[in-house]
Design an enzyme around this catalytic site. Structure first.
Site, PDB file in Angstrom:
ATOM      1  CE1 TYR A   8      -0.706   3.982   9.460  1.00 45.79           C
ATOM      2  CE2 TYR A   8       0.235   3.090   7.425  1.00 45.79           C
ATOM      3  CZ  TYR A   8      -0.721   3.059   8.431  1.00 45.79           C
ATOM      4  OH  TYR A   8      -1.696   2.078   8.420  1.00 45.79           O
TER       5      TYR A   8
ATOM      6  CG  HIS B 180      -2.085  -0.881   1.122  1.00 49.75           C
ATOM      7  ND1 HIS B 180      -3.154  -0.817   1.970  1.00 49.75           N
ATOM      8  CD2 HIS B 180      -2.372  -1.867   0.225  1.00 49.75           C
ATOM      9  CE1 HIS B 180      -4.047  -1.731   1.624  1.00 49.75           C
ATOM     10  NE2 HIS B 180      -3.588  -2.380   0.573  1.00 49.75           N
TER      11      HIS B 180
ATOM     12  CE  LYS C 253       4.778   3.532  12.997  1.00 53.56           C
ATOM     13  NZ  LYS C 253       4.709   2.814  11.734  1.00 53.56           N
TER      14      LYS C 253
ATOM     15  N   PRO D  90      -3.009   0.623  18.945  1.00 47.50           N
ATOM     16  CG  PRO D  90      -4.866  -0.725  18.540  1.00 47.50           C
ATOM     17  CD  PRO D  90      -4.153   0.001  19.627  1.00 47.50           C
TER      18      PRO D  90
ATOM     19  CE1 TYR E 289      -4.677   3.991   9.057  1.00 44.42           C
ATOM     20  CE2 TYR E 289      -5.167   3.770  11.393  1.00 44.42           C
ATOM     21  CZ  TYR E 289      -4.436   3.404  10.293  1.00 44.42           C
ATOM     22  OH  TYR E 289      -3.460   2.441  10.404  1.00 44.42           O
TER      23      TYR E 289
HETATM   24  P1  RFL Z   1       2.788 -11.262  21.757  1.00 44.79           P
HETATM   25  O1  RFL Z   1       2.257 -11.331  20.383  1.00 44.79           O
HETATM   26  O2  RFL Z   1       1.874 -10.926  22.865  1.00 44.79           O
HETATM   27  O3  RFL Z   1       3.456 -12.686  22.044  1.00 44.79           O
HETATM   28  C1  RFL Z   1       3.905 -13.061  23.328  1.00 44.79           C
HETATM   29  C2  RFL Z   1       3.870 -14.565  23.432  1.00 44.79           C
HETATM   30  O4  RFL Z   1       4.328 -14.946  24.732  1.00 44.79           O
HETATM   31  C3  RFL Z   1       3.478 -15.956  25.237  1.00 44.79           C
HETATM   32  N1  RFL Z   1       3.566 -15.938  26.714  1.00 44.79           N
HETATM   33  C4  RFL Z   1       4.351 -16.786  27.407  1.00 44.79           C
HETATM   34  N2  RFL Z   1       5.174 -17.763  27.029  1.00 44.79           N
HETATM   35  C5  RFL Z   1       5.817 -18.441  27.987  1.00 44.79           C
HETATM   36  N3  RFL Z   1       5.683 -18.176  29.316  1.00 44.79           N
HETATM   37  C6  RFL Z   1       4.869 -17.202  29.740  1.00 44.79           C
HETATM   38  N4  RFL Z   1       4.725 -16.954  31.057  1.00 44.79           N
HETATM   39  C7  RFL Z   1       4.160 -16.437  28.773  1.00 44.79           C
HETATM   40  N5  RFL Z   1       3.284 -15.416  28.840  1.00 44.79           N
HETATM   41  C8  RFL Z   1       2.937 -15.128  27.591  1.00 44.79           C
HETATM   42  C9  RFL Z   1       2.109 -15.599  24.697  1.00 44.79           C
HETATM   43  O5  RFL Z   1       1.239 -16.726  24.688  1.00 44.79           O
HETATM   44  C10 RFL Z   1       2.460 -15.104  23.298  1.00 44.79           C
HETATM   45  O6  RFL Z   1       2.434 -16.152  22.349  1.00 44.79           O
HETATM   46  O7  RFL Z   1       4.021 -10.265  21.858  1.00 44.79           O
HETATM   47  P2  RFL Z   1       5.190  -9.924  20.785  1.00 44.79           P
HETATM   48  O8  RFL Z   1       5.748 -11.195  20.202  1.00 44.79           O
HETATM   49  O9  RFL Z   1       6.056  -8.955  21.448  1.00 44.79           O
HETATM   50  O10 RFL Z   1       4.430  -9.238  19.569  1.00 44.79           O
HETATM   51  C11 RFL Z   1       3.822  -7.970  19.719  1.00 44.79           C
HETATM   52  C12 RFL Z   1       2.597  -7.855  18.823  1.00 44.79           C
HETATM   53  O11 RFL Z   1       1.760  -8.984  19.036  1.00 44.79           O
HETATM   54  C13 RFL Z   1       1.802  -6.559  19.080  1.00 44.79           C
HETATM   55  O12 RFL Z   1       2.674  -5.491  19.322  1.00 44.79           O
HETATM   56  C14 RFL Z   1       0.905  -6.202  17.887  1.00 44.79           C
HETATM   57  O13 RFL Z   1      -0.080  -7.168  17.697  1.00 44.79           O
HETATM   58  C15 RFL Z   1       0.251  -4.842  18.102  1.00 44.79           C
HETATM   59  N6  RFL Z   1      -0.703  -4.494  17.044  1.00 44.79           N
HETATM   60  C16 RFL Z   1      -0.263  -4.018  15.830  1.00 44.79           C
HETATM   61  N7  RFL Z   1       1.067  -3.884  15.583  1.00 44.79           N
HETATM   62  C17 RFL Z   1       1.504  -3.481  14.349  1.00 44.79           C
HETATM   63  O14 RFL Z   1       2.724  -3.346  14.153  1.00 44.79           O
HETATM   64  N8  RFL Z   1       0.635  -3.198  13.304  1.00 44.79           N
HETATM   65  C18 RFL Z   1      -0.710  -3.320  13.469  1.00 44.79           C
HETATM   66  O15 RFL Z   1      -1.445  -3.120  12.500  1.00 44.79           O
HETATM   67  C19 RFL Z   1      -1.210  -3.709  14.774  1.00 44.79           C
HETATM   68  N9  RFL Z   1      -2.526  -3.850  14.985  1.00 44.79           N
HETATM   69  C20 RFL Z   1      -2.075  -4.658  17.251  1.00 44.79           C
HETATM   70  C21 RFL Z   1      -2.975  -4.315  16.189  1.00 44.79           C
HETATM   71  C22 RFL Z   1      -2.581  -5.150  18.451  1.00 44.79           C
HETATM   72  C23 RFL Z   1      -3.939  -5.289  18.618  1.00 44.79           C
HETATM   73  N10 RFL Z   1      -4.374  -5.813  19.855  1.00 44.79           N
HETATM   74  C24 RFL Z   1      -5.238  -6.919  19.961  1.00 44.79           C
HETATM   75  C25 RFL Z   1      -3.754  -5.360  21.071  1.00 44.79           C
HETATM   76  C26 RFL Z   1      -4.333  -4.448  16.353  1.00 44.79           C
HETATM   77  C27 RFL Z   1      -4.821  -4.914  17.566  1.00 44.79           C
HETATM   78  C28 RFL Z   1      -6.309  -4.983  17.711  1.00 44.79           C
HETATM   79  C1  PHB Z   2      -5.213  -4.248  11.258  1.00 43.02           C
HETATM   80  O1  PHB Z   2      -5.350  -4.539  10.052  1.00 43.02           O
HETATM   81  O2  PHB Z   2      -5.486  -5.064  12.157  1.00 43.02           O
HETATM   82  C2  PHB Z   2      -4.722  -2.909  11.628  1.00 43.02           C
HETATM   83  C3  PHB Z   2      -4.296  -2.040  10.634  1.00 43.02           C
HETATM   84  C4  PHB Z   2      -3.858  -0.764  10.977  1.00 43.02           C
HETATM   85  C5  PHB Z   2      -3.846  -0.378  12.296  1.00 43.02           C
HETATM   86  C6  PHB Z   2      -4.263  -1.256  13.290  1.00 43.02           C
HETATM   87  C7  PHB Z   2      -4.708  -2.524  12.955  1.00 43.02           C
HETATM   88  O3  PHB Z   2      -3.444   0.874  12.603  1.00 43.02           O
END
Ligand code: RFL
Ligand code: PHB
Length: 389
Positions: free
Chosen positions: A384, A72, A297, A293, A201
């Protein structure tokens, strides 16, 4: 068992670090408390910066992303009944983002790890970290009723915000910074074509909305909701009606709806723990910091942390400790810039309970400034697509 690095947490940060270390010839185990299917069932991020896609290429797992991911070159801001394109490519000298789900990134990394025959302990219970203030740390866990101990040189705490790693650092050794936002995001995944070719957005008086996607046939939508709301309270029809109301009419009319495949609520938070290192324990990704989110990032920060960590560990084994000593400072420099951007974009796009009419007028003025001033739009665009590593 003895390895050089014990990686606690098998999300994207843990698995990407595992792959970087494997490519560098450093032995590691990934210890994950959940099953592989559970980890892959969590629907989260969707937007990858170029620095992240480069890293996935570097470790040899980029081919499906390039085949199936969507490049994109822009995003849209919707407000006041119309939507306006921010041309990321033009404003950043050709940079773009990759729309490819976190689930798929993690799946590709898990498959590469399994294909290389590298050790991963799923469903590890009672994970505990020991002796990381010395040179012989240990991680203990119980898997299927059997107790295990891993001896290592370093522990990488990649276990997310609620993990055990940050919680194992002695009280007083970490300083934390936090802002909890007074709303959440209700997200829906559906097997429907996206409403627009790029992400939208939307700032609306009823609350923020985001139109995202996973492919040309799978959409991901979010609406701002109350913190105490429950996903079960939302029927699919109620969600689609609410989303439609928050989009510019032209978009609302072309929205294709269908049954939801997943529906969940995520709270929004900014959080940073400093420093990101304690002795031989290094925190990376959500274990160390959380961003709302809105700026997409979180996953990208997790990727840049483990990139720095892998390089620092390679240098350590080559006899140079500078990288591990500077790890925290190097990461935090980038982390705080993303924290600022995510806070700013969140503040600009959401309705705040105490925002009032004055707050809304300021948001409107800033949005108008953004779409008419190349200087303002460039600031949004360069953040971004991702600041330099
Ligand atoms: P995670 O993904 O939480 O993974 C951590 C892992 O550790 C396990 N765990 C354990 N394992 C062993 N012993 C324990 N005691 C443990 N406790 C936990 C867990 O089961 C899990 O498997 O962290 P990590 O790897 O640092 O990754 C970070 C990302 O997941 C997070 O920052 C992103 O998802 C945030 N985020 C977004 N980031 C982006 O860069 N672009 C996006 O578009 C974006 N959209 C989002 C998002 C996060 C969202 N939510 C649900 C908070 C959209 C949403 C809605
Ligand atoms: C997503 O596709 O889940 C998503 C995309 C952009 C964002 C957050 C989440 O800023």
């Amino acid at each position: 068992m003895r390895v050089q690095v014990a990686i606690v947490g098998g999300g994207p940060a843990g698995h990407l670090l595992g792959q970087l270390l494997y490519k560098a010839g450093i032995s590691a185990i990934v210890i994950e408390q959940r099953s592989q299917d559970y980890v892959l069932g969590r629907i989260r991020a969707g937007v990858l910066e170029q620095g992240t896609t480069d890293l996935l290429d570097e470790v040899g797992v980029g081919s499906r992303m390039h085949a199936e991911g969507l490049v994109h070159g822009g995003i849209s801001l919707s407000f006041g009944g119309a939507h306006h394109r921010i041309d990321l490519q033009k404003l950043t000298g050709g940079k773009s983002v990759m729309v490819y789900g976190q689930t798929e990134v993690t799946r590709d990394l898990m498959n590469a790890r399994a294909a290389a025959g590298l050790p991963t302990a799923y469903e590890a219970e009672n994970v505990s970290l020991h002796d990381f203030d010395g040179t012989r740390p240990k991680v203990r866990y119980v898997q299927h009723g059997v107790a295990h101990e891993v001896e290592c040189d370093f522990i990488a705490g990649c276990d997310g915000f609620h993990g055990v790693s940050r919680a194992s650092v002695p009280a007083g050794a970490l300083k934390t910074f936090e802002r909890v936002y007074p709303f959440g995001w209700l997200g829906v995944l559906s097997e429907t074509p996206p409403v627009a070719e790029e992400l939208v957005y939307s700032n609306h008086a009823r609350g923020f909305a985001l139109c995202s996607m996973r492919s040309h046939t799978r959409s991901r939508y979010y609406v701002q909701c109350a913190l105490d709301d429950k996903a079960e309270r939302w029927s699919d029809d109620a969600f689609w009606d609410e989303l439609r109301r928050r989009l510019a009419p032209e978009l609302a009319e072309s929205l294709v709806t269908g049954p939801s495949i997943e529906k969940s609520i995520a709270p929004l938070r900014s959080f940073v723990a400093e420093p990101m290192r304690f002795g031989r324990l290094f925190l990376a990704g959500d274990a160390a910091h959380i961003v709302p989110p809105t700026g997409a990032k979180g996953l990208n920060l997790a990727a840049s942390d483990v990139r720095y960590l892998a390089r620092a560990l390679v240098d350590f084994y080559a006899g140079d400790e500078t990288g591990i000593n500077r790890y925290s400072e190097t990461c935090l420099h980038r982390v705080w810039k993303a924290v600022r951007f995510s806070w700013w974009f969140t503040s600009l796009m959401h309705q705040f309970p105490d925002g009032g009419e004055f707050g809304h007028k300021l948001q409107e003025a800033e949005l108008n400034y953004l779409i008419h001033s190349p200087a303002a739009a460039t600031s949004l665009a360069e953040n971004y697509v991702g600041l330099p590593l």
